[in-house]
Design an enzyme around this catalytic site. Structure first.
Site, PDB file in Angstrom:
ATOM      1  N   ASP A  12      96.477  66.269  48.862  1.00 33.86           N
ATOM      2  CA  ASP A  12      96.231  66.800  50.205  1.00 33.86           C
ATOM      3  C   ASP A  12      95.860  65.596  51.058  1.00 33.86           C
ATOM      4  OD1 ASP A  12      95.212  67.841  52.521  1.00 33.86           O
ATOM      5  OD2 ASP A  12      93.855  69.265  51.552  1.00 33.86           O
ATOM      6  N   ASP A  53      98.757  71.066  50.370  1.00 35.89           N
ATOM      7  CA  ASP A  53      99.065  70.027  49.382  1.00 35.89           C
ATOM      8  C   ASP A  53     100.516  69.577  49.462  1.00 35.89           C
ATOM      9  OD1 ASP A  53      96.595  69.635  47.563  1.00 35.89           O
ATOM     10  OD2 ASP A  53      96.695  71.770  48.044  1.00 35.89           O
ATOM     11  N   TYR A  90      93.894  67.851  60.039  1.00 31.03           N
ATOM     12  CA  TYR A  90      92.604  68.113  59.416  1.00 31.03           C
ATOM     13  C   TYR A  90      92.539  67.500  58.010  1.00 31.03           C
ATOM     14  CZ  TYR A  90      88.069  69.969  58.915  1.00 31.03           C
ATOM     15  OH  TYR A  90      86.717  70.041  58.758  1.00 31.03           O
ATOM     16  N   GLN A  94      92.228  63.067  52.778  1.00 25.64           N
ATOM     17  CA  GLN A  94      91.062  63.529  52.001  1.00 25.64           C
ATOM     18  C   GLN A  94      91.145  63.317  50.485  1.00 25.64           C
ATOM     19  OE1 GLN A  94      90.467  67.940  52.418  1.00 25.64           O
ATOM     20  NE2 GLN A  94      91.305  67.992  50.346  1.00 25.64           N
ATOM     21  N   TYR A 227      81.589  67.048  47.044  1.00 27.09           N
ATOM     22  CA  TYR A 227      82.560  68.109  47.259  1.00 27.09           C
ATOM     23  C   TYR A 227      83.753  67.619  48.074  1.00 27.09           C
ATOM     24  CZ  TYR A 227      84.967  72.255  48.490  1.00 27.09           C
ATOM     25  OH  TYR A 227      85.969  73.166  48.642  1.00 27.09           O
ATOM     26  N   LYS A 230      88.942  71.994  46.108  1.00 35.87           N
ATOM     27  CA  LYS A 230      89.412  72.216  44.744  1.00 35.87           C
ATOM     28  C   LYS A 230      90.606  71.320  44.481  1.00 35.87           C
ATOM     29  CE  LYS A 230      86.731  75.311  42.775  1.00 35.87           C
ATOM     30  NZ  LYS A 230      85.874  74.901  41.660  1.00 35.87           N
ATOM     31  N   ASP A 232      93.741  72.090  43.205  1.00 33.89           N
ATOM     32  CA  ASP A 232      95.058  72.568  43.591  1.00 33.89           C
ATOM     33  C   ASP A 232      96.140  72.015  42.661  1.00 33.89           C
ATOM     34  OD1 ASP A 232      93.478  73.645  45.554  1.00 33.89           O
ATOM     35  OD2 ASP A 232      93.938  72.083  46.994  1.00 33.89           O
TER      36      ASP A 232
HETATM   37  C1  F6R Z   1      89.066  74.885  50.125  1.00 32.67           C
HETATM   38  C2  F6R Z   1      89.141  74.242  51.429  1.00 32.67           C
HETATM   39  C3  F6R Z   1      88.649  74.957  52.616  1.00 32.67           C
HETATM   40  C4  F6R Z   1      87.399  74.275  53.199  1.00 32.67           C
HETATM   41  C5  F6R Z   1      86.822  75.055  54.395  1.00 32.67           C
HETATM   42  C6  F6R Z   1      85.668  74.316  55.031  1.00 32.67           C
HETATM   43  O1  F6R Z   1      89.588  74.057  49.131  1.00 32.67           O
HETATM   44  O2  F6R Z   1      89.569  73.119  51.531  1.00 32.67           O
HETATM   45  O3  F6R Z   1      88.406  76.318  52.345  1.00 32.67           O
HETATM   46  O4  F6R Z   1      86.431  74.132  52.207  1.00 32.67           O
HETATM   47  O5  F6R Z   1      87.823  75.251  55.365  1.00 32.67           O
HETATM   48  O6  F6R Z   1      86.113  73.058  55.396  1.00 32.67           O
HETATM   49  P1  F6R Z   1      85.224  72.016  56.230  1.00 32.67           P
HETATM   50  O7  F6R Z   1      83.939  71.854  55.463  1.00 32.67           O
HETATM   51  O8  F6R Z   1      86.077  70.797  56.244  1.00 32.67           O
HETATM   52  O9  F6R Z   1      85.011  72.605  57.589  1.00 32.67           O
HETATM   53 MG    MG Z   2      94.751  72.232  48.898  1.00 37.58          MG
HETATM   54 MG    MG Z   3      92.578  70.588  52.422  1.00 38.44          MG
END
Ligand code: F6R
Ligand code: MG
Ligand code: MG
Length: 365
Positions: A12, A53, A90, A94, A227, A230, A232
Site C-alpha cells: 500500500d 493495495d 492518503y 505507508q 500500528y 493490517k 493485506d
Molecule cells: C485499516 C485501515 C483503515 C485506517 C482508518 C484510520 O487497515 O488502513 O481502516 O486504519 O481509516 O486511518 P487514519 O488513522 O490514517 O485516519
Molecule cells: Mg490495504
Molecule cells: Mg491503507
C-alpha cells in the site's frame, strides 16, 4: 528444464479517498514499469489492486527471493509512492518501511508470495489478493482446499491427490516454522492454524515435494513496531491435474467467514469475495475483501486474467457478508466485533490506555 517462478509482491503506497483504493495513475505507472522490465528482468506481468493495495504479479526464471526481482518491485513501489506523495494521496508510501533497498523486500514492508515450479503440460494458477485483513486469513481456506474432503472431492476420488498434502506453518511471533502432513496430522494442524493471528500457513506441497500453494506472511506491525494497518495478504495456488480443481479452490469462498482487520485493523468482519471492479473498501473501510485472478502459466507467460469472483455464483455470499456486517457493526466498540485485547496490542489502543495509566487505583482486599 528451466523452472518458472511466479512472484506476487504487494504494498500500500497510497490510496484515495482515505484507504479505499489505489489510484489508476499508480496502476498505470506500475504496469508500464513492469512492461519495460519484460524480456530482461521478468518474462510477463499483470498489475492490479485490491482496495488500497497495489499488486504486482510477475513471472520469471530467477527463483524465489531473487534480488533483481525484489529490487524491481521496490523501484515500482518507490516511484508510485513518489507520485502518491505529489498527488497527496492518503497514506502515501505507508508500507515502505525502509529508505533504501537492501537485497530483499521481505522485512521492508511489502508482502511477498512466490513459488518456483516445473511447468506441467498445462498449469492453471489462481492469485488471491486481500485488503483489510491479515495473512492468517488464508488458513481456513487453505485447510478447506487441501485437507477437507467435504470441500475437495478429489482428496477422496482422485488417486493423484488421495495421499494428501503437507502444510508449512509459521509462528509469526516466535519466528519458527513446522510442517504437518495431512490427513494423518489434520487435527494437530488445526490446533495451530485455528489461531490465525499467530500461526500462518506459508506453503502447501504435494507429498512428493511439488509446490501447490504459497502465501505472504509479512506482519507489518511486528516489523514496524507501531500500528501501520493490517498486512493485506496475497496467495498463489496451482490447480488441476493432481492439485485441487479450480472450482475446488474457489468454492470455500462461498462461506461468509469472519477475519481480523477491517476498520483500523481492529475489528472482526466478513471476508467478502468480489470482482476487481468492486475491490474498493467502502463500508466502515471494508468489509475485508478478497479478489481472485485466474491464469494459465504457459512457457512463463500469463494467459489471462479471469476475474473469478465476478460471478453471480458469489452473489449470495456477498449478501450474507452484508448481513453479518450488520450484526457485527451493531456491537460498535464491543468485542467480538472489536478484536481481543491481546490482538489490540498491535493497534492504536495502547496509546489511549497510556493516558489512564496513572489513574488506576488498587482495590483494597
Ligand atoms: C485499516 C485501515 C483503515 C485506517 C482508518 C484510520 O487497515 O488502513 O481502516 O486504519 O481509516 O486511518 P487514519 O488513522 O490514517 O485516519
Ligand atoms: Mg490495504
Ligand atoms: Mg491503507
Amino acid at each position: 528444464m528451466v523452472k518458472t517462478t511466479v512472484s506476487v509482491i504487494k504494498a500500500d503506497v497510497g490510496s484515495f479517498p482515505g484507504h479505499s483504493r489505489t489510484h489508476p495513475k499508480l496502476l498505470e505507472v506500475a504496469a508500464r514499469m513492469l512492461k519495460e522490465a519484460e524480456g530482461s528482468i521478468i518474462i510477463d506481468s499483470h498489475v492490479t489492486h485490491c482496495g488500497d493495495d497495489l499488486e504486482l504479479i510477475m513471472t520469471h526464471t530467477k527463483g524465489e527471493d531473487n534480488e533483481e526481482i525484489h529490487e524491481l518491485a521496490w523501484n515500482v513501489f518507490t516511484e508510485c509512492a513518489r507520485i502518491a506523495k505529489e498527488m497527496k494521496l492518503y497514506g502515501a508510501g505507508q508500507d515502505l518501511l525502509a529508505d533504501a533497498f537492501s537485497g530483499n523486500v521481505k522485512g521492508m514492508g511489502p508482502g511477498v508470495a512466490e513459488m518456483e515450479f516445473e511447468e506441467r503440460g498445462s498449469d492453471p494458477i489462481l492469485v488471491f489478493m486481500a485488503d483489510k485483513t491479515e495473512p492468517g486469513a488464508w488458513n481456513y481456506f487453505l485447510y478447506k482446499i487441501f485437507a477437507d474432503p467435504f470441500n475437495t472431492s478429489g482428496l477422496v476420488i482422485d488417486p493423484s491427490m488421495h495421499d494428501g498434502f503437507v502444510f508449512e506453518v509459521h509462528d509469526v511471533m516466535e519466528k519458527k516454522k513446522i510442517r504437518f502432513s495431512t490427513p494423518e496430522e489434520s487435527y494437530s494442524l488445526l490446533a495451530y492454524i485455528g489461531a490465525p493471528s499467530r500461526y500462518v500457513i506459508k506453503y502447501v506441497w504435494k507429498k512428493d515435494g511439488t509446490v501447490a500453494a504459497s502465501t505472504s506472511t509479512q506482519r507489518l506491525n511486528l516489523m514496524a513496531g507501531r500500528y501501520v494497518g493490517k498486512d493485506d495478504p496475497v496467495m498463489v495456488i496451482r490447480a488441476q491435474s493432481g492439485m485441487p480443481a479450480v472450482g475446488e479452490v474457489i468454492d470455500p469462498f462461498r462461506l461468509p467467514i469472519l477475519v481480523a482487520g477491517w476498520m483500523r485493523g481492529s475489528h472482526h468482519g466478513p471476508f467478502m469475495p468480489v470482482g476487481v471492479d468492486d475491490a474498493n473498501c467502502t463500508q466502515f473501510d471494508g468489509p475485508p475483501r478478497v479478489i481472485c485472478l485466474g491464469f494459465q502459466v504457459s512457457n512463463r507467460k500469463l494467459i489471462g486474467p479471469v476475474d473469478m469472483f465476478d460471478d453471480p455464483a458469489f452473489n449470495r455470499v456477498r449478501d450474507r457478508c452484508c448481513e453479518l456486517a450488520d450484526v457485527l457493526r451493531a456491537h460498535g466498540p464491543f468485542e467480538p466485533h472489536r478484536l481481543s485485547l491481546e490482538e489490540m496490542e498491535y493497534t492504536t489502543l495502547p496509546a489511549v490506555e497510556k493516558r489512564f495509566k496513572d489513574r488506576w487505583e488498587d482495590i483494597p482486599e
